[in-house]
Write an enzyme that holds these catalytic residues in place. Structure first.
Site, PDB file in Angstrom:
ATOM      1  NE  ARG A 258      -3.679  -2.409   2.211  1.00 45.93           N
ATOM      2  CZ  ARG A 258      -4.658  -2.718   3.042  1.00 45.93           C
ATOM      3  NH1 ARG A 258      -4.950  -1.887   4.052  1.00 45.93           N
ATOM      4  NH2 ARG A 258      -5.349  -3.819   2.887  1.00 45.93           N
ATOM      5  NE  ARG A 273      -1.349   5.019   8.934  1.00 46.75           N
ATOM      6  CZ  ARG A 273      -2.623   4.711   8.685  1.00 46.75           C
ATOM      7  NH1 ARG A 273      -2.987   4.367   7.479  1.00 46.75           N
ATOM      8  NH2 ARG A 273      -3.513   4.756   9.654  1.00 46.75           N
ATOM      9  CD  GLU A 345      -9.160  -0.934   9.907  1.00 42.79           C
ATOM     10  OE1 GLU A 345      -9.184   0.324   9.894  1.00 42.79           O
ATOM     11  OE2 GLU A 345      -9.280  -1.642   8.904  1.00 42.79           O
ATOM     12  CB  SER A 348     -11.459  -4.516   7.839  1.00 44.06           C
ATOM     13  OG  SER A 348     -12.471  -3.846   7.142  1.00 44.06           O
ATOM     14  NE  ARG A 385      -2.527  -1.348  10.932  1.00 47.51           N
ATOM     15  CZ  ARG A 385      -3.382  -0.387  10.590  1.00 47.51           C
ATOM     16  NH1 ARG A 385      -4.679  -0.521  10.861  1.00 47.51           N
ATOM     17  NH2 ARG A 385      -2.969   0.693   9.970  1.00 47.51           N
TER      18      ARG A 385
END
Length: 419
Positions: A258, A273, A345, A348, A385
């Site tokens: 990403r 991130r 988070e 998801s 994460r």
RNA sequence: GGUGGGGUAGCGAAGUGGCCAUAACGCGAUCGCCUCGAAAGCGAUUGGGGGUUAACCGCCCCCCGCGGGUUCGAAUCCCGCCCCCACCGCCA
């Protein structure tokens, strides 16, 4: 892609649904483009029918009638060509505009236009009470040699890390643990391609809207995927599945890439991130009537994994304005980070209903013929994460990390010793 | 990367400018007949997308790997691309 027939038959319903997500631009224009297209299509089709008749007549015509018949057919063909060009433009205009339309939010999705209006449904698990100052994952991770951020920057730039030593063992343990917890529930393990053609990105709804989010190999026309969802969804594109094969469940494992454009200065250190991370993803193709049951299944799997890893979390339902383009509904689990003192988070889950299936042409056959399936995806374990949540929650006063019971068979050790 | 062969329905396969696109032929599948039941045999059915319709029926249009072109007319001729197979080259 939504079904444009909905827009045709009940434009108010569609407009209301989009208003919930903050509205979309040019909905009326799209309806008009569609109407223009269909009008032209009618003209072209009757033109083609006429021309076909004239053309076939030539084959049957005798030698003396032939020249006149050919001349007549030619006139029709010339007229047709003009109309067909116009139709072509109309179709392109309509499709390009419609490609940006996101999915319609499900009725259970809360109102709201920004992430502030997401709804926290529940808190699950014990928040650990430390009688020492809890360290955050960056401190713990660098201390214990779990990752090396500085050298990641040296080699590849910011937001790249080397996962090292116990970090690697932890990753492999988590991957196998998450995989095992899905295998006996009918999910088939898959490592999909992470470089994919444009149609796969388009079909999953990441293009054209989120182009800036992804790396692209210009020379080959291939995109690096940001989630194995892309490869998994595209796996059955242009296929008509057997009804009896549904649901098709996959547990995808891949690296994910990403660009994190527009996040400068946010979570710049550590594993939270990064441009590249690994993830186990659930992906299901279901009968349209079963997709909300499947959604519950996927979410239950997510929660079970977090609970088994003894990570406290809260469940957050995204409001309409915070949905991705393909999502009819999205629910996240956010892990509590005692060191950072905030929620993060970690999973998801999305029900894309028929949005991706329409773009990718994934159907199944029943007595009515071929119908679109529904597609769903949900994180099983985002490794980076999860490591963050794991080490922050299982840290001990001396700076060591306890490994949760269920993971020990996979790590082969029961703690990461302080150094 | 080079040379040759190939991509037509669920599968195999015929078709080299109109009378070949639901598409020959074979296999498979489904239904029916026959049978106590089954096999064999016989018969029928057996794609997708779209427009028109409130919906159905019907009618019509499009789809022979993909995209262009030639032609009144293209699976068939021409150009570009993709994929598969074989051999060669290159690399692990």
């Amino acid at each position: 892609m939504i079904d444009l027939r909905l827009l045709r038959d009940d434009p108010d319903m569609v407009a209301r649904a989009y208003a919930k997500r903050g509205g979309v631009e040019g909905l009326e224009q799209i309806a008009e483009l569609d109407a223009t297209y269909r009008e032209l299509l009618g003209e072209v089709e009757s033109g083609r029918a006429e021309h076909n008749r004239a053309s076939k007549a030539i084959g049957r015509a005798g030698p003396d009638e032939r020249p006149a018949a050919i001349a007549e057919a030619k006139t029709l063909a010339d007229k047709l060509k003009v109309l067909e060009t116009r139709l072509d433009h109309a179709a392109r205009a309509r499709d390009e505009a419609a490609a940006y339309l996101p999915n319609l939010p499900h009725e259970s999705v809360p109102e709201g236009l920004s992430e502030k209006e997401n709804v926290v449904d529940r808190h699950v698990g014990e928040i650990p009470q430390f009688d020492f100052a809890a360290r955050d994952h960056v401190t713990l991770g660098e201390q214990l040699g779990i990752f090396d951020g500085d050298r990641g920057v040296k080699t590849s730039g910011s937001r790249f890390v080397y996962l090292t030593g116990p970090g690697v063992m932890l990753e492999l343990a988590l991957v196998r643990f998450a995989l095992d917890s899905l295998l006996d529930r009918g999910f088939k393990p898959v490592i999909p391609p992470v470089l994919v053609k444009e149609h796969a990105m388009f079909g999953t709804g990441f293009l054209p809207a989120d182009e800036h989010e992804f790396y692209k190999s210009e020379r080959d026309g291939l995109y690096l995927t940001g989630t194995s969802e892309v490869g998994l969804a595209a796996m059955h594109s242009d296929e008509i599945l057997q009804e009896s094969d549904l649901p098709l469940r996959y547990a995808g494992f891949s690296s994910n890439f990403r660009r994190e454009a527009g996040t400068y200065g946010k979570d710049t250190k550590g594993l939270i991130r990064v441009h590249q991370f690994d993830k186990i993803e659930q992906f299901s193709f279901t009968h349209p009537e079963d997709s909300w049951d499947e959604y519950a299944t996927i979410r239950a799997n997510q929660e079970r994994i977090l609970q088994t890893l003894e990570i406290p979390y809260r469940v957050v339902t995204m409001c309409a304005g915070d949905l991705g383009s393909s999502a009819a509904k999205k629910v996240d689990n956010e892990a509590w980070l005692p060191g950072a003192g905030r929620y993060l988070e970690v999973t998801s889950a999305t029900n894309a209903t028929d949005f991706q299936a329409r773009r990718l042409k994934v159907r199944f056959r029943d007595s009515d013929g071929a119908r679109l399936v529904h597609t769903l995806n949900g994180t099983a374990c985002a490794v980076g994460r999860t490591i963050v949540a794991l080490i922050e929650n299982h840290q001990r006063p001396d700076g060591s990390i306890g490994i949760p019971e269920a993971l020990r068979p996979y790590t082969g050790f029961d703690e990461i010793k302080a150094v």
